[in-house]
Scaffold this active site. Structure first.
Site, PDB file in Angstrom:
ATOM      1  N   THR A 136     -22.396 -17.568 -31.680  1.00 49.37           N
ATOM      2  CA  THR A 136     -23.019 -16.966 -32.833  1.00 49.37           C
ATOM      3  C   THR A 136     -22.816 -17.702 -33.957  1.00 49.37           C
ATOM      4  O   THR A 136     -21.984 -18.192 -34.402  1.00 49.37           O
ATOM      5  CB  THR A 136     -22.783 -15.627 -32.957  1.00 49.37           C
TER       6      THR A 136
ATOM      7  N   PHE B 208     -22.599 -17.639 -38.165  1.00 50.57           N
ATOM      8  CA  PHE B 208     -22.645 -16.660 -39.170  1.00 50.57           C
ATOM      9  C   PHE B 208     -22.814 -17.591 -40.523  1.00 50.57           C
ATOM     10  O   PHE B 208     -22.425 -18.658 -40.679  1.00 50.57           O
ATOM     11  CB  PHE B 208     -21.289 -16.017 -39.332  1.00 50.57           C
TER      12      PHE B 208
END
Length: 370
Positions: free
Chosen positions: A269, A271
């Site tokens: 992921t 960010f």
């Protein structure tokens, strides 16, 4: 020398061999403490200069240069990842000495956003766990948090719409990015055959879709506001499990039943860090752009052609409803360049005739890996 009656035969010779090495470690530790505090005194002076000149405490471009220099200096045997982790924590302590920073993230504690925030800013800053992604944007805009960290895309399931929507509406600048390897675990305080519900954030459920279908085809999948909230529910609800991090399991007292259940082992992921600053170029940067198009044939193709002809690499492209008019879309792109680089400056000027609106969301050092 004969070992005593209560001493294993191998222990005494080992102690004799280890004693001088441990004394050497103790001497080196004492030197390290002196050097670290000498460094901290310089940090205090830097903090005074920054306060006198209203400079930012966190400087993404400085962080990039420091870590790259340390990797170049490191001869081993400590791996570069260990050196980077040590220095990130030193930087975190430096923030506290210069001025305490407050970081907003998608809570509750134990979420993957919490882990990403800690990996970026360390243990010596203050954290504010927030209930929703819009609250992260609002906390930074209002000055309640110095920086906010929000998930923007996952390598398995794609973009996080709430973050894209937040970037459309007078958002704080994007000043850094973080890549985190995401490893999901099935947590439960009951035996696996007794699990009837699996709670987690919708993204986490999607990232484990195939595993769940194979292992728990009859279990109901229930959306939770975060993976950590799912662990909190599983801690008290009978026959319930959660997909969450080991950190969340320890925090809420839920046992790990199965580890690393994500469908892709390289699940990552990305960010974005939101903060009111504009990092200068480092030589390895990205720029996030937002634009809406004129409603005429070929407008998007012409915009993309500008970047292609400029030799600029687009690393991310997505769209969301603009919410200004039906069937009008806002487009998000990331470009391998800094906003002050001449090719990108020219490209932004060249796409404006084909767009209703163009906005630079921020330039920041490109993350080097999860």
């Amino acid at each position: 020398m004969t070992p005593g009656p209560d001493t294993p035969a191998s222990q005494e010779p080992n102690d004799q061999a280890l004693a001088p090495l441990r004394e050497q470690i103790d001497r080196l530790d004492a030197k390290l403490i002196d050097l670290l505090n000498e460094r901290a005194r310089v940090v205090v002076d830097i903090g005074k200069v920054k306060r006198d000149n209203a400079g930012p405490i966190y400087a993404p471009e400085r962080e990039r240069r420091v870590l790259e220099r340390l990797r170049a200096l490191n001869p081993g045997p400590l791996p570069d990842t260990c050196i980077a982790a040590i220095w990130r924590e030193l930087m975190s302590g430096s923030f506290a000495l210069e001025r305490p920073l407050r970081i907003g993230y998608l809570g509750p504690p134990g979420s993957f956003s919490h882990a990403a925030s800690a990996s970026k800013f360390g243990a010596s800053v203050e954290y504010d766990n927030l209930d929703t992604i819009p609250m992260i944007f609002d906390a930074v805009k209002r000055g309640h948090c110095d920086y906010g960290l929000a998930p923007i895309e996952n390598s398995t399931e794609g973009s996080v719409n709430a973050t894209l929507d937040g970037l459309m509406h007078d958002a704080p600048p994007v000043c850094a990015e973080v890549l985190i390897a995401i490893h999901h675990n099935l947590l439960a305080n009951c035996d696996a055959p007794d699990i009837r519900k699996v709670y987690s954030h919708p993204q986490a459920l999607a990232q484990c879709r195939n595993w769940l279908a194979a292992q728990f085809p009859r279990a109901e999948q229930v959306a939770a506001s975060s993976t950590s909230k799912a662990a909190e529910i599983a801690a008290t609800e009978p026959h319930a499990a959660a997909i969450a991090s080991t950190m969340a399991g320890k925090l809420h007292g839920v046992q790990v039943q199965f580890e690393n259940i994500e469908d892709r082992s390289d699940n990552t992921t990305r960010f974005v860090v939101l903060g009111d600053q504009r990092p200068p170029a480092t030589g390895r940067d990205k720029t996030a752009l937002l634009f809406t198009l004129d409603n005429r044939s070929g407008a998007l193709a012409k915009v993309l052609a500008v970047f292609a002809q400029s030799g600029l690499n687009l690393t991310h492209i997505d769209k969301r409803p603009s919410r200004s008019a039906n069937w009008e879309y806002a487009f998000f792109i990331d470009v391998d360049a800094h906003r002050d680089d001449a090719p990108l400056t020219q490209a932004v000027a060249d796409i404006e005739p084909h767009c209703r609106m163009v906005r630079v969301l921020g330039s920041f050092p490109a993350a080097t890996g999860a």
